[in-house]
Every structure is written in C-alpha cells, then in structure tokens.
Design an enzyme around this catalytic site. Structure first.
Site, PDB file in Angstrom:
ATOM      1  N   ASP A   1       0.835  -1.191   0.000  1.00  8.69           N
ATOM      2  CA  ASP A   1       0.000   0.000   0.000  1.00  8.69           C
ATOM      3  C   ASP A   1       0.878   1.252   0.000  1.00  8.69           C
ATOM      4  O   ASP A   1       1.676   1.463   0.917  1.00  8.69           O
ATOM      5  CB  ASP A   1      -0.878  -0.039   1.257  1.00  8.69           C
TER       6      ASP A   1
ATOM      7  N   THR B   1      -0.780   4.567  -4.372  1.00  6.15           N
ATOM      8  CA  THR B   1       0.454   4.410  -5.147  1.00  6.15           C
ATOM      9  C   THR B   1       0.346   5.211  -6.442  1.00  6.15           C
ATOM     10  O   THR B   1       1.263   5.953  -6.799  1.00  6.15           O
ATOM     11  CB  THR B   1       0.690   2.925  -5.467  1.00  6.15           C
TER      12      THR B   1
ATOM     13  N   ASP C   1      -8.887  -1.721   2.014  1.00  9.70           N
ATOM     14  CA  ASP C   1      -9.022  -1.124   0.679  1.00  9.70           C
ATOM     15  C   ASP C   1     -10.342  -1.542   0.042  1.00  9.70           C
ATOM     16  O   ASP C   1     -11.056  -0.720  -0.527  1.00  9.70           O
ATOM     17  CB  ASP C   1      -7.868  -1.568  -0.235  1.00  9.70           C
TER      18      ASP C   1
HETATM   19  N1  LIG Z   1      -6.701  -7.500 -12.858  1.00 12.83           N
HETATM   20  C1  LIG Z   1      -6.107  -6.377 -13.221  1.00 12.83           C
HETATM   21  N2  LIG Z   1      -5.592  -6.229 -14.447  1.00 12.83           N
HETATM   22  C2  LIG Z   1      -4.983  -5.094 -14.800  1.00 12.83           C
HETATM   23  N3  LIG Z   1      -4.841  -4.032 -14.015  1.00 12.83           N
HETATM   24  C3  LIG Z   1      -5.344  -4.105 -12.787  1.00 12.83           C
HETATM   25  C4  LIG Z   1      -5.997  -5.271 -12.314  1.00 12.83           C
HETATM   26  N4  LIG Z   1      -6.374  -5.051 -11.043  1.00 12.83           N
HETATM   27  C5  LIG Z   1      -5.975  -3.803 -10.727  1.00 12.83           C
HETATM   28  N5  LIG Z   1      -5.357  -3.218 -11.758  1.00 12.83           N
HETATM   29  C6  LIG Z   1      -4.796  -1.867 -11.832  1.00 12.83           C
HETATM   30  O1  LIG Z   1      -3.773  -1.721 -10.866  1.00 12.83           O
HETATM   31  C7  LIG Z   1      -3.714  -0.374 -10.453  1.00 12.83           C
HETATM   32  C8  LIG Z   1      -3.779  -0.283  -8.942  1.00 12.83           C
HETATM   33  O2  LIG Z   1      -2.657  -0.871  -8.369  1.00 12.83           O
HETATM   34  P1  LIG Z   1      -2.402  -0.837  -6.795  1.00 12.83           P
HETATM   35  O3  LIG Z   1      -3.626  -1.267  -6.099  1.00 12.83           O
HETATM   36  O4  LIG Z   1      -1.154  -1.586  -6.569  1.00 12.83           O
HETATM   37  O5  LIG Z   1      -2.086   0.657  -6.512  1.00 12.83           O
HETATM   38  P2  LIG Z   1      -3.041   1.845  -6.083  1.00 12.83           P
HETATM   39  O6  LIG Z   1      -4.450   1.423  -6.080  1.00 12.83           O
HETATM   40  O7  LIG Z   1      -2.686   3.002  -6.909  1.00 12.83           O
HETATM   41  O8  LIG Z   1      -2.531   2.176  -4.630  1.00 12.83           O
HETATM   42  P3  LIG Z   1      -2.813   1.386  -3.253  1.00 12.83           P
HETATM   43  O9  LIG Z   1      -1.439   0.999  -2.822  1.00 12.83           O
HETATM   44  O10 LIG Z   1      -3.434   2.398  -2.378  1.00 12.83           O
HETATM   45  O11 LIG Z   1      -3.692   0.238  -3.552  1.00 12.83           O
HETATM   46  C9  LIG Z   1      -4.905   0.327 -11.062  1.00 12.83           C
HETATM   47  O12 LIG Z   1      -4.494   1.092 -12.156  1.00 12.83           O
HETATM   48  C10 LIG Z   1      -5.800  -0.818 -11.462  1.00 12.83           C
HETATM   49  O13 LIG Z   1      -6.617  -0.490 -12.557  1.00 12.83           O
HETATM   50 MG   LIG Z   2      -5.136  -0.307  -5.051  1.00 13.91          MG
END
Ligand SMILES: Nc1ncnc2c1ncn2[C@@H]1O[C@H](COP(=O)(O)OP(=O)(O)OP(=O)(O)O)[C@@H](O)[C@H]1O
Ligand SMILES: [Mg+2]
Length: 552
Positions: free
Chosen positions: A61, A95, A389
C-alpha cells in the site's frame, strides 16, 4: 560601509534559490514516487519495512509505505501527503497518486530546461487536470447497490496484488456484504465505517474468515457455571466494577474474637450480594463489564443464570452500546429497564483455540463484524489492509454510484483526449498540457513494466485501440494482452481516479511554484550535525557564529 555583509536570517539557516531549489525539490519528489512504483498493479511487489523498534510491516500500500519510510525532505513530504490524502479520501489509489505526482514533476523538469516558466507549466497543468476530470466523468458508468456481482468486482480489483490472492473472492464477498448491510439509505446513500468492526484472530486459514451480523468480543464468560448461550439477551453494559470499594481512608479495624471476624466477613458478603442483586434486579441476563468482577460476585451471577464478561475494552463497550441500543451504566442504583440493550443471541464460541463472545441479532442491525483469520500475525495484518481497501472502494462506489474501468484504460483515454485538447490551445500552455498527457501514461507503462511486459509495445497497442474507439481497452497483465477491461471486470470507483488527478496535480503545482527554500536550523542539533551543517558565510556575526545553540 561598503563590503559589510547584512544578515537577515538566523545563523545556521540554509538558503537555496532559483533553479537549484526547483531541481532539488523535483529530484526529491521523484525519488519518492520511484520508491513506490514497483508496487503498482496486480504484479506489483511488496515492501518490507522495519521501524526503529524492529517491528516489521510487509505491505504493498503506497500510503503505508510512505508513512513508514519516515521521509525528511520537505518536497518529498508533499508527495507523501498526496498519498495520505488519497488514503483518507478514498482508501485506494495511493500508489498511483504518488507515481503520477512524480511523473508530472519529471515532465515539468524537461519543460523548465526548454526555458518554459514554471508558472506557465503550473497553469497548463491546472487546465489539463480540469479537462482530465471532465473526460473521466464522461467515461463513468453507473453501478447500482443491488448489483452485487459488480460490487464484488470492484472489491476484487482493489485487492488484486495485495497478498490476499488465494482468498480474493471470499474477502470481496465479505466486504460487499458488510458494506451493503450498513448503508444508510435515508436520502443520499452514506456509509458509516464505524459500523463495520474487524476482529483479527491468528490461527486457522484465511478462508475461515467470515462476516457476522453483530459483534464479537474477544473475551470468554467468567464462570463455567454460566450458560454458554443466552437467547433473547437483555444486556447490561457496566462501566463500573462489581466489587466492594476499597475505602480511601486508612482505617483499622481491631477484631478481638473469631465471632467478630465471621460477622465482619458475613457483612462484606452481604454487601457484595446487594450489589449483584441490583444487577439481577434490572432484568438483565447478560453482563458486559468494563472493569473487574469479584470471584464471589461471579459465583452469584452464575447462580442466577447470568452470562457475564469482564474487562471488556472501552472501545468494545461503546460499540456494544451502539449495536444493542443499551446505555453505559456507571451507577448501579440508577438502572432503568430502558438502559438495557438487546440481542437475539449471546453465545460463547471457540475460535482458534480461544473462546470469544458472539453477540448477534442486535437491536441495531447496522452493526456487523468481520472475523479475519490467518496463519500468522503478518498474514492477518496484510489481509486486514487489503480488506480495508476493499471496504473503502465498495463504500465509495455505493455512495457515488460511478465506476470506470481499470488496468490503465482511463489513463490512456484521458491522455488521448488531452492531446486533442492541447492542440486547441494557443501559447506555451499547450506544451504543459501535452506533458500532462504523457505523464498520465506512467500508469499503464508501470503496470506493464511491473508485469515484465514491454512497456513501449503495450502503450502503442493501447493507444491504437483507444484511437479506434475502444475506450475501456486496458492491460491484462497476466496474459500480456490489451483487452476490454470492462469485460474482464476490472473496475474501480470514479472517485479513485479523479482524486488521483486532483491530488497529484495540486502537489506538483505547489512544488513547481517554489523557487526559494529557506531552511532554519533544527532546534537542537547534535554537535556534529550542528557544526557540519553550517554553510560558510551564512552564520551571524563573523567570528561569533558557527556555534550551534546546544554547544554554548
Ligand atoms: N486485474 C487487473 N488487471 C490489470 N490491471 C489491474 C488489475 N487489477 C488492478 N489493476 C490496476 O492496478 C492499479 C492499482 O494498483 P495498486 O492497487 O497496486 O495501486 P493503487 O491502487 O494506486 O494504490 P494502493 O497501494 O493504495 O492500492 C490500477 O491502475 C488498477 O486499474
Ligand atoms: Mg489499489
């Protein structure tokens, strides 16, 4: 008088100006964004953070990583702030927010090198952000609270890549059911997260986690003779101990015969009995006590068939009051029947080797508890943060009823629209808007990189799909293909994306506008730091300066 230096700053202050200041700040902010970049997306990695006490946190996160990193540089702190705000506002996308902020500054640096003034970049970025939010809104689709499957997909997208892979489905279902059961539908839908309790219990498997319609108190009943289950529970919530009060004055009682001693003890027993009688007389059959209950009192309560738990946490007492509709009672003499809370069933059950008290069928059905299980403490903690989350995004989706597809698709679409928009602008702001568009592509690019895919190929394919009008084309990072994310059920609340744009832009603009950094010395620097940190020629009186305050 000529040649006499004038000092306007306190001795030891440090000053950096102009380009230097800008590039220092940008460098620091970029470094922060870089630090969390590898955790983005389903194939992002985790980080292990060890604090000064030796405690270990393993997380993916963004906000948590940046918080634990204990960053010092003032501009870098602003990026940390972006992630923190994102976390507070929507709970997900932290992120992304930090990464986008870093990329915006990187692009700005290139523009500054081309002699474009930072204020022009700032105003171009603001225009671009406004347009980006507009485009995002136009991409948004509606979600109804009744569409359970779609809500589960939202939760799954948020959990993906968070170390809860094996139980993604179950955790998503639990989050959706938890949130939907506490929604306040009076007027605009709203969710009070305080109604969702999470109880973590180490032992067992993650798959044993469950949603309870009610409360769980991590305590057992105090006497084995007490009933294990109480139906139609009338609950008294005591703030005060069931024991004889110690006198506050030092009194001495002299006893001269065994009879006297006996009668003294009898009298004490009578007093305790009277206190217990008040509890029994209130009509309660379940007691939750925040303080202690004396052994003898336990015996009397058990004899009366009452289920009692002692030393309940204050926060749990408050939650119990909310859930059962009971009042917290401090004075036993003033109990009225209305003060009692109600639950359909109070029951002691064994969970992971320990007994816990389950309070279900509560007066207020808007109180639910998620019982999280997992093999070790770290597993349970990481599941907890993934669940957090999921709960937040589901709540946001229900409140706003708006969704966009994920997997980099909105970023590519917005970038494309921004390029078109830039062409309509005159002046140098056009360049800033173009740079903004390119900066947003850092999300699909990073998703590809983290999955070991070729970022250039993937971006080209994404752009071409979007130009053909497939607005939801995104990256399937598992197969390395560009696909329709909506059909893959990779969906996120609109608010996650708009908040990323707003927060990242604001902090980038704020950092860009700074051209002068004046840093005063710390209140009490260590001897070495104090001496070393003194820039030459910036001290106070020549010959007198150079001595940090702590050294006098
Ligand atoms: N199955 C998937 N296929 C492709 N992309 C995905 C998939 N699931 C999530 N994502 C993408 O991954 C990204 C989110 O990644 P992540 O959750 O690591 O970071 P975040 O949401 O920015 O931050 P946090 O650390 O607060 O969760 C988004 O752009 C989301 O659309
Ligand atoms: Mg996320």
């Amino acid at each position: 008088m000529a040649g006499q230096p004038i000092f306007i700053l306190k001795e030891g202050s440090k000053r950096t100006r102009g380009r230097d200041a800008q590039s220092n700040n940008i460098m620091a902010a970029k470094a922060v964004a870089e630090a969390v970049r590898t955790t983005l997306g389903p194939k992002g990695m985790d980080k292990m953070l060890v604090d000064s006490m030796g405690d270990v946190v393993i997380t993916n996160d963004g906000a948590t990583i940046l918080k634990e990193m204990d960053i010092e540089h003032p501009a870098a702190k602003m990026v940390v702030e972006v992630a923190k705000t994102q976390d507070e506002q929507v709970g997900d996308g932290t992120t992304s927010a930090a990464v986008v902020a870093g990329e915006l500054l990187k692009k700005a640096e290139d523009l500054i090198e081309q002699e474009i003034h930072p204020t022009i970049i700032a105003s171009g970025y603001r225009l671009a952000a406004e347009k980006a939010v507009e485009v995002l809104n136009s991409l948004a689709m509606t979600v109804e609270m009744s569409d359970r499957n779609l809500l589960i997909s939202i939760a799954e997208t948020a959990i993906t890549g968070k170390g809860a892979e094996s139980s993604k489905k179950l955790l998503s279902e639990i989050s959706v059911d938890a949130v939907t059961s506490v929604v306040d539908t009076n007027g605009k839908k709203s969710i009070d997260k305080d109604n969702i309790n999470v109880v973590k219990k180490v032992g067992g498997r993650v798959e044993d986690s469950e949603l309870i319609q009610g409360m769980i108190i991590d305590k057992e009943r105090i006497h084995t003779n007490m009933p294990q289950r109480v139906k139609d529970a009338k609950i008294i919530l005591l703030n005060t101990a069931i024991e004889l009060k110690d006198t506050e004055v030092d009194a001495e009682i002299s006893i001269t015969s065994p009879d006297q001693l006996q009668s003294f003890l009898d009298q004490e027993e009578q007093m305790l009995k009277r206190i217990v009688q008040k509890v029994i007389g209130s009509g309660a059959n379940v007691v939750f006590c925040q303080k202690g209950i004396e052994d003898l009192a336990q015996h009397y309560l058990a004899k009366a068939g009452i289920f009692a738990v002692r030393r309940v946490k204050k926060s749990d007492m408050e939650k119990l009051a909310r859930a059962t509709g009971g009042k917290l009672i401090t004075n036993l003499d003033e109990i009225t029947p209305e003060d009692l809370g109600y639950a359909g069933l109070v029951e002691e059950k064994k969970v992971g080797g320990d007994n816990m008290t389950f309070v279900t069928g509560c007066d207020n059905p808007k109180a639910v508890t998620i019982l999280l299980r997992g093999g070790t403490e770290h597993v349970v903690d990481s599941i907890d943060s993934a669940l957090e989350d999921a709960l937040r995004v589901v709540a946001v989706a229900i409140e706003d009823e708006k969704l966009v597809a994920g997997g980099g698709s909105p970023e590519v679409e917005v970038a494309l629209r921004l390029q078109e928009y830039a062409a309509t602008l005159e002046g140098r702001e056009q360049l800033a808007v173009k740079a903004y568009a390119e900066a947003l592509e850092v999300i699909p690019r990073t998703l590809a990189e983290n999955a070991g895919l070729d970022p250039i190929d993937m971006l080209m394919e994404l752009r071409s799909q979007h130009e053909k009008g497939v607005k939801t084309a995104g990256l399937n990072v598992f197969e390395g293909k560009v696909v329709d994310m909506w059909k893959e059920f990779v969906v996120e609340p609109l608010r996650v994306k708009t908040q990323v744009i707003n927060a990242a832009t604001e902090s980038a603009v704020m950092i860009l506008r700074i051209d002068d950094i004046i840093a005063s010395t710390r209140a009490a620097p260590g001897p070495e730091e104090g001496m070393g940190g003194m820039p030459p020629g910036m001290g106070g009186m020549p010959g007198m300066g150079g001595m940090p305050p702590g050294m006098m």
